[in-house]
Design an enzyme around this catalytic site. Structure first.
Site, PDB file in Angstrom:
ATOM      1  CD  GLU A 192       3.051  -3.553   9.705  1.00  0.00           C
ATOM      2  OE1 GLU A 192       2.534  -3.736   8.593  1.00  0.00           O
ATOM      3  OE2 GLU A 192       4.283  -3.605   9.902  1.00  0.00           O
ATOM      4  CE  LYS A 236       7.171  -1.485  11.778  1.00  0.00           C
ATOM      5  NZ  LYS A 236       6.792  -2.676  11.002  1.00  0.00           N
ATOM      6  CD  GLN A 237       3.479   2.167   9.714  1.00  0.00           C
ATOM      7  OE1 GLN A 237       4.124   1.134   9.691  1.00  0.00           O
ATOM      8  NE2 GLN A 237       2.957   2.695   8.626  1.00  0.00           N
ATOM      9  CD1 TRP A 258       0.463  -0.786   3.197  1.00  0.00           C
ATOM     10  CD2 TRP A 258      -0.310   1.292   3.407  1.00  0.00           C
ATOM     11  NE1 TRP A 258       0.900  -0.312   4.406  1.00  0.00           N
ATOM     12  CE2 TRP A 258       0.447   0.963   4.565  1.00  0.00           C
ATOM     13  CE3 TRP A 258      -0.901   2.545   3.324  1.00  0.00           C
ATOM     14  CZ2 TRP A 258       0.629   1.860   5.619  1.00  0.00           C
ATOM     15  CZ3 TRP A 258      -0.723   3.440   4.378  1.00  0.00           C
ATOM     16  CH2 TRP A 258       0.042   3.095   5.507  1.00  0.00           C
ATOM     17  CG  ASP A 259       4.764   0.791   1.502  1.00  0.00           C
ATOM     18  OD1 ASP A 259       3.790   0.213   2.020  1.00  0.00           O
ATOM     19  OD2 ASP A 259       5.926   0.592   1.870  1.00  0.00           O
TER      20      ASP A 259
END
Length: 770
Positions: free
Chosen positions: A488, A601-602, A357-358
């Protein structure tokens, strides 16, 4: 962090050879041209630690899934871009002794990636065990003009002796992937041929029957004079070579020019691929190294003319953004709609080289503004062509009625990721694909795309969301249970705010797109409705009920959007409280401990606020940013750019700058201690976003460009270019003000801060700060 590279505006420079950095450098100094790529391994033999990597775009292997506990719905394979036969090899012997940097004394070592010209250079002096000293100079490139061609100039100069030097140019197909699940080699050799001054190897993959042919030709010169060649020829099962030995005097330069044609059956018939490869390499040989290099350098100048960002006063920041732009431009050119962008590009094997999906979330904004619309359109068409596979993926998980779940990881549209929390739960990827369609139409005004390709994708995605939610009698709301958001470090959670937010947005936008198509082309609209068996009244009524009654977790005390239900039940510790020695935590903590922690994480909630910031006031954005930034570890490459953009939005210019350096120098300084596995290509587009959308404040609002520029105190000025609906706009920001040049296209109206300005074609505007 590992800061061993010299700061320079246009080059990545490594001075001194440290074998411990070699694999990292192989990643950082990688080359590509959209059609192929390779890590920066040495041409000469090297017995030290290395990850040999040559990659051909679109050629992959379905490596059988390896898991401890099989679950229904798991994909049967993980798709991997293959380490292909290597063509760059040139064994060098000095008076019979093999040149090997792992076994000789090395001085004056300099490795340079010249990003302005797209060239990798290397020079050093080697002292062998026999006492002979030689000076080596190597220069290679992968042509972006003729994308099936690569070329090398490699020279050896004896410094303290007269003697014999031998070259063995070769092609080696006895290669394997380091990440092979079962230590399997993926290539079957079809033909090897060694001729005087040339040779080729044709191989096919053991599954899927991709064919690749590597063909080489070469010349050797002594002090600029072409030599007559009389090589000994060698053919083995997976290898061909020529060996040539020459008498050389002290300070005479012996140089080999090696040309390669790299072809695949994606673009050539299997029956003709060997002859076609010889034709390609013969044409390159006839043109010559100098002419190939000149046209390649000129083509890179054209790329930089449209995509460069210039930063004055901060060399580290300037080098970093150019490195990121360079890697984006050499990974994907947009010329082939069958191709996409793997997270590692052509720089390593991790993530399989597949599409994530990046692409839609991060790469699309970069290509929209730096390339012609066709480039981004091809990225979207890539997904449209895989719509039926997305429907099949959803059917495997029990969804019906044309619901589409795009894969988390894919080569051909089929899901090939085998971690359950990703394959089954990280379904927010569907939203990124829908948002990319919206982003493309918003930026280009190409509403015809919706009728041609976009609407059926949007409907399939919305059908999935409408089936994925369930109605909670306790909450009297629709809920989304058992998901994983972009963060994640959380799995199998309920009511992830971002996933629920983008799900309802997809159903809203699908309806807007239907109205656009219906108004512009009623015949096509009716055709789509018929083809999809779409019950307009019933299905849209269900969508609207979900939109109006979706549950979104919010912390009542602070008003912060909760990443998921129960997030505040975790012990609230800040990232600053962690010992740096245990970062990144995924390399030190058990997964159980990570899942129980509050660490992120993000960007997750902030990812949604970034996408839909027009729906929230500044106070809400700042409240959520101030809450989540201290808890975010940025241990995903995709994270710091989003936080940097939002830091600029809320006026935290120092925080935005620090986050910009983290995202832009992530690989150059190896923040996450993993660059030896390859570069983080897709997140590099986020570096561009952090300048243009962050510091530049670029947005498209109601069909017009809007700028709200800021400038870090470390910079004297910065400038960037943006393509927008036929115009090429050059923006410069400094402490004195903002300058805008309308370089291409018709007259245009843009907003700077809250004021509208009209700029005629080929004219400029300067606004001084008050």
């Amino acid at each position: 962090m590992n800061e061993y590279l010299k700061h320079d505006e246009w080059c990545i420079i490594e001075e001194g050879f440290n074998p411990e950095n070699h694999r990292a450098s192989e990643s950082i100094f990688s080359l590509g041209n959209g059609n192929m790529g390779q890590r920066a391994m040495f041409e000469e033999h090297y017995s030290g630690e290395t990850l040999q990597g040559t990659y051909v775009a679109g050629v992959y292997y379905p490596d059988k899934t390896r898991v401890g506990w099989w679950k229904n719905g798991y994909p049967e394979y993980f798709a991997k871009v293959l380490n292909a036969p290597t063509w760059i090899g040139i064994d060098v012997k000095i008076n019979g002794e093999m040149l090997d940097l792992a076994k000789c004394e090395v001085s004056g070592f300099v490795r340079t990636l010249n990003m302005k010209e797209g060239v990798l250079e290397r020079s050093f002096i080697a002292k062998l065990s026999n006492g002979n000293q030689v000076k080596i100079e190597a220069k290679r490139f992968l042509s972006i003009v003729t994308s099936e061609v690569g070329a090398i100039r490699y020279s050896v100069t004896p410094l303290n002796f007269d003697g014999k030097i031998s070259f063995t140019p070769y092609i080696d197909a006895d290669v394997m992937n380091e990440d092979s699940n079962y230590d399997e080699k993926f290539w079957e050799i079809l033909q090897v041929k060694s001729l005087s001054g040339e040779g080729f190897v044709t191989a096919k993959t053991k599954k899927l029957d991709f064919h690749v042919c590597m063909s080489i030709k070469y010349d050797v010169y002594k002090d600029g004079q072409k030599l007559v060649l009389n090589p000994s020829l060698n053919e083995e099962e997976k290898y061909i070579s020529n060996t040539l030995e020459f008498e050389v005097e002290q300070n005479q330069e012996l140089s080999i020019y090696k040309y390669a044609g790299v072809l695949s059956s994606l673009n050539h018939s299997k029956s003709d691929i060997a002859s076609d490869a010889q034709t390609v390499v013969s044409a390159a040989y006839a043109k010559g190294y100098g002419a190939l290099l000149e046209e390649h350098v000129n083509a890179w100048a054209d790329k930089w003319a449209n995509s460069d960002i210039v930063i004055e006063g901060d060399v580290a920041a300037q080098q970093a953004i150019r490195f990121n732009i360079f890697q984006m431009n050499q990974t994907y050119t947009g010329e082939d709609e069958r191709l996409n962008i793997g997270p590692k590009g052509f720089t390593g094997e991790k993530y399989g080289g597949s599409t994530y999906w990046d692409t839609e979330a991060y790469c699309v904004p970069f290509y929209l503004s730096t390339s012609k619309p066709e480039v981004t359109r091809n990225l979207l068409i890539y997904r449209h062509k895989q719509l039926q596979k997305a429907i099949e993926n959803a059917e495997k998980l029990g969804f019906t009625n044309g619901a589409a779940l795009y894969p988390m990881v894919t080569m051909n549209g089929e899901e090939c990721h085998n971690e359950w929390e990703i394959t089954f739960e990280e379904i927010h990827r569907n939203g990124a694909i829908a948002f990319a369609i919206y982003n493309y139409v918003r930026h280009t005004a190409d509403e015809k795309y919706l009728a041609e390709f976009g609407l059926d994708v949007l409907i399939g995605i919305s059908r999935f969301w409408s089936q994925r939610v369930s109605f909670s009698q306790a909450k009297k709301k629709y809920v989304m249970i058992g998901v994983t958001g972009p963060n994640e470090y959380e799995n199998n959670i309920n009511n992830n705010w971002y996933t629920s937010t983008i799900a309802t947005w997809c159903m809203k936008y699908a309806q807007e797109a239907m109205q656009i198509v219906k108004d512009s082309d009623a015949t096509r609209f009716n055709e789509i409705m018929s083809n999809l068996n779409f019950d307009f009244a019933t299905e849209t009524a269900k969508w609207n009920d979900i939109i109006e009654n979706m549950f979104y977790p919010v912390d009542e005390e602070t008003g912060v959007f909760l990443q998921q239900e129960g997030y505040m039940d975790k012990e609230q510790i800040l990232a600053a409280d962690l010992d740096p020695a245990i970062r990144p935590i995924n390399q030190h903590w058990s997964w159980d401990r990570i899942l129980r922690s509050c660490f992120i994480k993000q960007a997750d909630v902030l990812q949604g606020i970034y996408l839909f910031e027009d729906q929230y006031d500044l106070e809400t954005i700042k409240k959520n940013y101030d809450f989540y930034e201290p808890r975010t570890l940025h241990e995903s490459s995709l994270s710091p750019c989003i936080h940097s953009i939002l830091a600029s939005k809320v006026g935290d210019i120092e925080g935005a700058y620090d986050l910009y350096l983290r995202t832009s120098r992530l690989d150059l300084d190896d923040y996450n201690k993993e660059v030896h596995e390859g570069l983080h290509i897709t997140s590099m587009a986020g570096t561009w976003m952090s300048i243009v959308e962050g510091f530049g404040g670029l947005r498209v609002v109601n069909g017009q460009l809007v700028l709200n520029p800021l400038i870090p105190k470390e910079w004297k000025s910065y400038s960037f270019k943006v393509r927008f609906r036929g115009n090429l706009i050059n923006v410069t920001v400094s402490d004195e003000g903002v300058g805008v040049i309308n370089e291409e296209g018709e007259n245009i109206s843009i907003f700077i801060k809250d004021d509208e300005y009209k700029i005629e074609k080929e004219s400029s505007l300067v606004i001084e700060h008050a």
